[in-house]
Design a protein around this motif. Structure first.
Motif, mmCIF file in Angstrom:
data_model
loop_
_atom_site.group_PDB
_atom_site.id
_atom_site.type_symbol
_atom_site.label_atom_id
_atom_site.label_comp_id
_atom_site.label_asym_id
_atom_site.label_seq_id
_atom_site.Cartn_x
_atom_site.Cartn_y
_atom_site.Cartn_z
ATOM 1 N N GLU A 115 0.825 -1.212 0.000
ATOM 2 C CA GLU A 115 0.000 0.000 0.000
ATOM 3 C C GLU A 115 0.860 1.263 0.000
ATOM 4 O O GLU A 115 0.572 2.240 0.682
ATOM 5 C CB GLU A 115 -0.981 -0.025 1.175
ATOM 6 N N GLY A 116 1.968 1.209 -0.770
ATOM 7 C CA GLY A 116 2.824 2.375 -0.949
ATOM 8 C C GLY A 116 3.773 2.673 0.188
ATOM 9 O O GLY A 116 4.424 3.711 0.185
ATOM 10 N N VAL A 117 3.886 1.763 1.161
ATOM 11 C CA VAL A 117 4.693 2.028 2.347
ATOM 12 C C VAL A 117 5.747 0.939 2.539
ATOM 13 O O VAL A 117 5.487 -0.247 2.332
ATOM 14 C CB VAL A 117 3.784 2.092 3.602
ATOM 15 N N LEU A 118 6.941 1.375 2.936
ATOM 16 C CA LEU A 118 8.027 0.470 3.319
ATOM 17 C C LEU A 118 8.318 0.672 4.818
ATOM 18 O O LEU A 118 8.062 1.752 5.350
ATOM 19 C CB LEU A 118 9.288 0.758 2.500
ATOM 20 N N PRO A 119 8.875 -0.337 5.483
ATOM 21 C CA PRO A 119 9.075 -0.239 6.935
ATOM 22 C C PRO A 119 9.914 0.943 7.406
ATOM 23 O O PRO A 119 9.683 1.466 8.482
ATOM 24 C CB PRO A 119 9.775 -1.555 7.287
ATOM 25 N N HIS A 120 10.893 1.360 6.617
ATOM 26 C CA HIS A 120 11.796 2.423 7.065
ATOM 27 C C HIS A 120 11.773 3.631 6.132
ATOM 28 O O HIS A 120 12.797 4.280 5.919
ATOM 29 C CB HIS A 120 13.230 1.881 7.198
ATOM 30 N N ASP A 121 10.612 3.948 5.591
ATOM 31 C CA ASP A 121 10.499 5.079 4.664
ATOM 32 C C ASP A 121 11.025 6.392 5.252
ATOM 33 O O ASP A 121 11.487 7.256 4.522
ATOM 34 C CB ASP A 121 9.039 5.281 4.236
ATOM 35 N N GLU A 122 10.958 6.508 6.571
ATOM 36 C CA GLU A 122 11.359 7.771 7.204
ATOM 37 C C GLU A 122 12.871 7.923 7.325
ATOM 38 O O GLU A 122 13.363 9.008 7.625
ATOM 39 C CB GLU A 122 10.704 7.899 8.592
ATOM 40 N N LEU A 123 13.606 6.844 7.078
ATOM 41 C CA LEU A 123 15.059 6.893 7.235
ATOM 42 C C LEU A 123 15.759 7.158 5.902
ATOM 43 O O LEU A 123 15.325 6.660 4.859
ATOM 44 C CB LEU A 123 15.574 5.569 7.807
ATOM 45 N N PRO A 124 16.851 7.892 5.926
ATOM 46 C CA PRO A 124 17.612 8.109 4.692
ATOM 47 C C PRO A 124 18.377 6.842 4.309
ATOM 48 O O PRO A 124 18.691 6.001 5.164
ATOM 49 C CB PRO A 124 18.583 9.232 5.066
ATOM 50 N N GLU A 125 18.686 6.731 3.039
ATOM 51 C CA GLU A 125 19.488 5.599 2.584
ATOM 52 C C GLU A 125 20.902 5.726 3.131
ATOM 53 O O GLU A 125 21.420 6.835 3.292
ATOM 54 C CB GLU A 125 19.531 5.549 1.049
ATOM 55 N N HIS A 126 21.473 4.587 3.418
ATOM 56 C CA HIS A 126 22.855 4.506 3.920
ATOM 57 C C HIS A 126 23.397 3.200 3.348
ATOM 58 O O HIS A 126 23.188 2.133 3.902
ATOM 59 C CB HIS A 126 22.840 4.514 5.452
#
Length: 163
Positions: free
Chosen positions: A33-44
């Motif tokens: 539904e358009g959401v991933l578990p860590h969407d709020e975190l920046p890529e690293h």
């Protein structure tokens, strides 16, 4: 504390999020539904995630049929035995829950097998989409949008199933 690495990529089944430690992929999530578990975190990112991104892109393009990126599978001994059997399956191969139960020395435990398959922390890399009911039907899928995601993966690998 172990450093955690994170990346996301687009795919035909939706965005994918990969989490890794310094040595191996530890989690793969398909958006729901358009959401991933860590969407709020920046890529690293790290080197392991770069390899995983490349291999997944090749898989979705149809040019890769096996993965050799390291994965870390942590679960109960039973879950780990089930996941080890899933790792033995190749591109285009399927197995039934019952046959998987027999392969791990627990014949008759198809329901428990289903739980272990659904708890796979790195779907696609460990092909849990390749498990079908004994009559070839699709009984469920916990990744992404569920059965539509599994249908796409099975079709991509040309795995036949019963309607």
């Amino acid at each position: 504390m172990t450093e955690v690495f994170l990346t996301r990529l687009d795919s035909p089944i939706g965005r994918i999020e990969l989490v890794a430690d310094a040595d191996a992929v530890t989690s793969l999530s398909i958006e729901r539904e358009g959401v991933l578990p860590h969407d709020e975190l920046p890529e690293h990112r790290n080197a392991v995630l770069e390899v995983a991104r490349t291999q997944l892109a090749e898989y979705f393009a149809g040019t890769r049929t096996e993965f050799d990126v390291p994965v870390r599978l942590v679960g109960t001994p039973f879950q780990e035995a089930v996941w080890a059997e899933l790792l033995r399956l190749g591109w285009g191969e399927a197995i039934s829950y019952g046959a998987l139960a027999t392969a791990v020395g627990r014949p008759g435990s198809a329901r428990a097998i289903g739980g272990a398959v659904g708890a796979n922390p790195v779907p696609i890399l460990v092909g849990c989409h390749r498990v079908l009911a004994s009559d070839g039907r699709i009984t469920g899928y916990s990744g992404g949008e569920g059965i539509p995601t599994k249908l796409w993966l099975l079709g991509h690998e040309r795995i036949g199933f019963a309607a």
